[in-house]
Design a protein around this motif. Structure first.
Motif, PDB file in Angstrom:
ATOM      1  N   GLU A 139       0.742  -1.075  -0.216  1.00  0.00           N
ATOM      2  CA  GLU A 139      -0.074  -0.260  -0.398  1.00  0.00           C
ATOM      3  C   GLU A 139       0.819   1.442   0.282  1.00  0.00           C
ATOM      4  O   GLU A 139       0.574   2.689  -0.443  1.00  0.00           O
ATOM      5  N   GLU A 140       1.805   1.409   0.086  1.00  0.00           N
ATOM      6  CA  GLU A 140       3.026   2.033   0.734  1.00  0.00           C
ATOM      7  C   GLU A 140       3.771   2.761  -0.103  1.00  0.00           C
ATOM      8  O   GLU A 140       3.546   4.221  -1.493  1.00  0.00           O
ATOM      9  N   LEU A 141       4.504   1.246  -1.342  1.00  0.00           N
ATOM     10  CA  LEU A 141       3.917   1.812  -2.729  1.00  0.00           C
ATOM     11  C   LEU A 141       3.344   1.781  -3.670  1.00  0.00           C
ATOM     12  O   LEU A 141       3.525   2.958  -4.698  1.00  0.00           O
ATOM     13  N   VAL A 142       2.244   1.514  -3.690  1.00  0.00           N
ATOM     14  CA  VAL A 142       0.725   2.237  -4.640  1.00  0.00           C
ATOM     15  C   VAL A 142       0.594   3.466  -4.234  1.00  0.00           C
ATOM     16  O   VAL A 142       0.284   4.530  -5.242  1.00  0.00           O
ATOM     17  N   ARG A 143       0.968   4.056  -2.678  1.00  0.00           N
ATOM     18  CA  ARG A 143       0.385   5.189  -2.467  1.00  0.00           C
ATOM     19  C   ARG A 143       1.497   6.073  -3.051  1.00  0.00           C
ATOM     20  O   ARG A 143       1.253   7.463  -3.860  1.00  0.00           O
ATOM     21  N   SER A 144       2.596   5.765  -3.177  1.00  0.00           N
ATOM     22  CA  SER A 144       3.873   6.886  -3.926  1.00  0.00           C
ATOM     23  C   SER A 144       3.737   6.729  -5.175  1.00  0.00           C
ATOM     24  O   SER A 144       3.665   8.188  -5.636  1.00  0.00           O
ATOM     25  N   ALA A 145       3.328   5.528  -5.979  1.00  0.00           N
ATOM     26  CA  ALA A 145       2.853   5.383  -7.767  1.00  0.00           C
ATOM     27  C   ALA A 145       1.276   6.300  -7.644  1.00  0.00           C
ATOM     28  O   ALA A 145       1.776   7.592  -8.792  1.00  0.00           O
ATOM     29  N   ASP A 146       0.437   6.126  -7.309  1.00  0.00           N
ATOM     30  CA  ASP A 146      -0.517   7.876  -6.926  1.00  0.00           C
ATOM     31  C   ASP A 146      -0.019   9.080  -6.619  1.00  0.00           C
ATOM     32  O   ASP A 146      -0.552   9.943  -7.698  1.00  0.00           O
ATOM     33  N   GLU A 147       1.113   9.357  -5.682  1.00  0.00           N
ATOM     34  CA  GLU A 147       1.686  10.754  -5.429  1.00  0.00           C
ATOM     35  C   GLU A 147       2.661  10.670  -6.581  1.00  0.00           C
ATOM     36  O   GLU A 147       2.450  12.728  -7.106  1.00  0.00           O
ATOM     37  N   TRP A 148       2.589  10.550  -7.504  1.00  0.00           N
ATOM     38  CA  TRP A 148       3.250  10.733  -8.644  1.00  0.00           C
ATOM     39  C   TRP A 148       2.596  10.981  -9.800  1.00  0.00           C
ATOM     40  O   TRP A 148       2.610  11.777 -10.710  1.00  0.00           O
ATOM     41  N   VAL A 149       1.368  10.299  -9.852  1.00  0.00           N
ATOM     42  CA  VAL A 149       0.342  10.763 -10.816  1.00  0.00           C
ATOM     43  C   VAL A 149      -0.220  12.477 -10.783  1.00  0.00           C
ATOM     44  O   VAL A 149       0.026  13.581 -11.304  1.00  0.00           O
ATOM     45  N   ALA A 150      -0.414  12.702  -9.189  1.00  0.00           N
ATOM     46  CA  ALA A 150      -0.582  13.811  -9.090  1.00  0.00           C
ATOM     47  C   ALA A 150       0.017  15.101  -9.119  1.00  0.00           C
ATOM     48  O   ALA A 150      -0.402  15.627  -9.116  1.00  0.00           O
ATOM     49  N   ARG A 151       1.442  14.642  -8.828  1.00  0.00           N
ATOM     50  CA  ARG A 151       2.312  15.713  -9.126  1.00  0.00           C
ATOM     51  C   ARG A 151       2.689  16.062  -9.965  1.00  0.00           C
ATOM     52  O   ARG A 151       2.894  16.743 -10.839  1.00  0.00           O
ATOM     53  N   GLU A 152       2.990  14.854 -11.172  1.00  0.00           N
ATOM     54  CA  GLU A 152       2.945  15.136 -12.912  1.00  0.00           C
ATOM     55  C   GLU A 152       1.860  16.142 -13.163  1.00  0.00           C
ATOM     56  O   GLU A 152       1.911  16.599 -14.582  1.00  0.00           O
ATOM     57  N   ARG A 153       0.422  15.406 -12.671  1.00  0.00           N
ATOM     58  CA  ARG A 153      -0.376  16.830 -13.660  1.00  0.00           C
ATOM     59  C   ARG A 153      -0.167  18.032 -12.939  1.00  0.00           C
ATOM     60  O   ARG A 153      -0.335  18.720 -13.276  1.00  0.00           O
ATOM     61  N   ARG A 154       0.187  18.105 -11.854  1.00  0.00           N
ATOM     62  CA  ARG A 154      -0.194  19.897 -11.050  1.00  0.00           C
ATOM     63  C   ARG A 154       1.807  20.285 -12.365  1.00  0.00           C
ATOM     64  O   ARG A 154       0.899  21.482 -12.732  1.00  0.00           O
ATOM     65  N   ASN A 155       2.305  19.650 -11.721  1.00  0.00           N
ATOM     66  CA  ASN A 155       3.459  19.734 -13.180  1.00  0.00           C
ATOM     67  C   ASN A 155       3.298  20.599 -14.909  1.00  0.00           C
ATOM     68  O   ASN A 155       3.029  21.261 -14.924  1.00  0.00           O
ATOM     69  N   ILE A 156       2.442  19.474 -15.318  1.00  0.00           N
ATOM     70  CA  ILE A 156       2.190  20.129 -16.617  1.00  0.00           C
ATOM     71  C   ILE A 156       0.961  20.915 -16.447  1.00  0.00           C
ATOM     72  O   ILE A 156       0.430  21.949 -17.423  1.00  0.00           O
ATOM     73  N   GLN A 157      -0.235  20.962 -15.693  1.00  0.00           N
ATOM     74  CA  GLN A 157      -1.494  22.236 -15.225  1.00  0.00           C
ATOM     75  C   GLN A 157       0.081  23.785 -14.796  1.00  0.00           C
ATOM     76  O   GLN A 157      -0.266  24.238 -15.590  1.00  0.00           O
ATOM     77  N   ASP A 158       0.933  23.533 -13.981  1.00  0.00           N
ATOM     78  CA  ASP A 158       1.609  24.746 -13.802  1.00  0.00           C
ATOM     79  C   ASP A 158       2.222  25.404 -15.094  1.00  0.00           C
ATOM     80  O   ASP A 158       2.742  26.368 -15.284  1.00  0.00           O
ATOM     81  N   LEU A 159       2.834  24.310 -15.976  1.00  0.00           N
ATOM     82  CA  LEU A 159       3.207  24.621 -16.743  1.00  0.00           C
ATOM     83  C   LEU A 159       2.611  25.115 -18.736  1.00  0.00           C
ATOM     84  O   LEU A 159       2.750  25.989 -18.778  1.00  0.00           O
ATOM     85  N   ASN A 160       1.345  24.538 -18.441  1.00  0.00           N
ATOM     86  CA  ASN A 160       0.171  25.323 -19.057  1.00  0.00           C
ATOM     87  C   ASN A 160      -0.054  26.481 -18.262  1.00  0.00           C
ATOM     88  O   ASN A 160      -0.448  27.646 -19.645  1.00  0.00           O
ATOM     89  N   ARG A 161       0.027  27.057 -17.570  1.00  0.00           N
ATOM     90  CA  ARG A 161      -0.476  27.706 -16.933  1.00  0.00           C
ATOM     91  C   ARG A 161       0.944  29.026 -17.288  1.00  0.00           C
ATOM     92  O   ARG A 161       0.427  30.184 -17.625  1.00  0.00           O
ATOM     93  N   ALA A 162       1.605  28.670 -16.673  1.00  0.00           N
ATOM     94  CA  ALA A 162       3.002  29.725 -17.229  1.00  0.00           C
ATOM     95  C   ALA A 162       3.225  29.757 -18.844  1.00  0.00           C
ATOM     96  O   ALA A 162       3.692  31.093 -19.211  1.00  0.00           O
ATOM     97  N   LEU A 163       2.596  28.546 -19.231  1.00  0.00           N
ATOM     98  CA  LEU A 163       2.482  29.308 -20.745  1.00  0.00           C
ATOM     99  C   LEU A 163       1.426  30.828 -21.834  1.00  0.00           C
ATOM    100  O   LEU A 163       2.387  30.621 -22.413  1.00  0.00           O
ATOM    101  N   SER A 164       0.212  30.412 -21.176  1.00  0.00           N
ATOM    102  CA  SER A 164      -0.253  31.428 -21.408  1.00  0.00           C
ATOM    103  C   SER A 164      -0.162  33.070 -20.710  1.00  0.00           C
ATOM    104  O   SER A 164      -0.330  33.208 -21.178  1.00  0.00           O
TER     105      SER A 164
END
Length: 374
Positions: A139-164
């Protein structure tokens, strides 16, 4: 002489830096024998782990010691409990040589210890403990993978916001500027060729400049576009841009993706197995509770029957006692009546004797009078 007595002259800064680098290299350099010893030690460790997995970690103990710990060796701290219940992520080397490498498991992974665990009388208790530990780890390993998913999506959103807000990044701007400079240079060359009468060369340079201009426009449009990269829900990695089908296929064959698929699948199966075990235990407890209630109800019924029999027997004894007391009372009454009637009968007999002729002795009973007459 004065300079010799004062000591060596200080070296320039560059010479001191070179001398310092040489000293650091000499300190960091290891002899060849150390490397050979390290390789041999690693080989010995691998051989020891292999023997431990095949024969157990107690293979070198005396027979008496082996008899003492026979059937209990799987409890030792150097035995991997995750492997005993089916899955050790570190031993599987799921993410070896990746940025999510878990490292290697230093404990013993032995099939002989699995057999000992399965043959132990309390295996259900130990298996439940080890499965709970493994479940928390997965469960700890799966939780780390879920955190990776959330972090990458935040990074993409921040990049698009800065681009706009600010437009293309510095790298894209530098590339566009470079292409525009090449276009300007080609146009100038075309003008120079036209001035000297080389029309064909000037037309070729102009065509090259137009191609580069289109290329710069494409770069600028591409740099302004928002990022729409897919993030894998399983492992949290970004998929490659371009052809979505090819990017998804390439990603699905990656080591990180396959490793997290194995972890998630085993975790689902483990939870299902633990739920089934808990359900079976709950049913067994309910059956035991029902058997206990039936036993208690039977005992209570027996107690009630015993009380009823005791009450019935006690009633008969009380009735018999009342009858006996009644008979005793009648006997005492009859004895009292006979005692009160005795003295008048005796007085009557004396009076009759006196009336019979004044004899000094009373007449004997009839039997005795008969004898006297004879």
């Amino acid at each position: 002489l004065k300079s010799a007595a004062a000591g060596p002259r200080p070296l320039p800064a560059q010479a001191r830096a070179c001398a310092g680098r040489r000293r650091r290299r000499r300190r960091g350099r290891r002899p060849q024998g150390c490397l050979v010893a390290r390789r041999s030690s690693a080989a010995m460790d691998d051989a020891r782990k292999l023997l431990d997995s095949l024969m157990g970690s107690h293979r070198n103990l005396d027979r008496s010691e082996v008899k003492k710990i026979k059937g209990q060796a799987f409890k030792e701290s150097n035995i991997c409990k995750h492997y005993l219940v089916g899955f050790c992520p570190k031993h599987e080397e799921l993410f070896h040589s990746t940025k999510r490498d878990l490292g290697s498991c230093s404990k013993v992974h032995s099939d002989a210890m699995k057999e000992e665990l399965q043959g132990h009388p309390d295996k259900d208790k130990y298996i439940a403990q080890y499965e709970e530990t493994l479940k928390r780890h997965l469960e700890e390993l799966v939780r780390s993978a879920d955190e990776w998913v959330a972090r990458e999506r935040r990074n993409i959103q921040d990049l698009n916001r800065a681009l706009s807000e600010t437009g293309p990044n510095e790298v894209a701007k530098a590339e566009i500027k470079k292409i525009q400079e090449q276009c300007s240079a080609l146009l100038k060359e075309a003008e120079d060729l036209a001035d000297v009468g080389n029309i064909e060369g000037s037309r070729a340079k102009t065509d090259m400049s137009d191609d580069l201009k289109k290329r710069a426009e494409e770069w600028e449009e591409k740099a302004k576009l928002a990022r729409h990269e897919d993030v894998c829900e399983v492992c949290g990695s970004r998929m490659e841009s371009g052809d979505a089908t090819y990017a998804r296929f390439r990603h699905s064959e990656g080591k990180i993706h396959l490793g997290y698929i194995k972890i998630r699948t085993f975790l689902v199966d483990l939870r299902k197995r633990m739920r089934e075990t808990e359900t079976a235990k709950e049913k067994e407890r309910e059956a035991r509770r029902a058997r206990g209630e039936r036993s208690r109800s039977r005992d209570a019924e027996r107690d009630r029957d015993r009380e009823r029999r005791r009450d019935r027997d006690g009633g008969q004894d009380r009735d018999g006692g009342r009858d006996g007391a009644r008979d005793r009372d009648r006997g005492r009454e009859s004895d009292g009546v006979s005692g009160r009637q005795g003295p008048p009968a005796a007085a009557t007999a004396v009076a009759m004797d006196g009336e019979g002729g004044g004899r000094g002795a009373a007449e004997p009973p009839p039997e005795q009078g008969g004898n006297r007459s004879r």
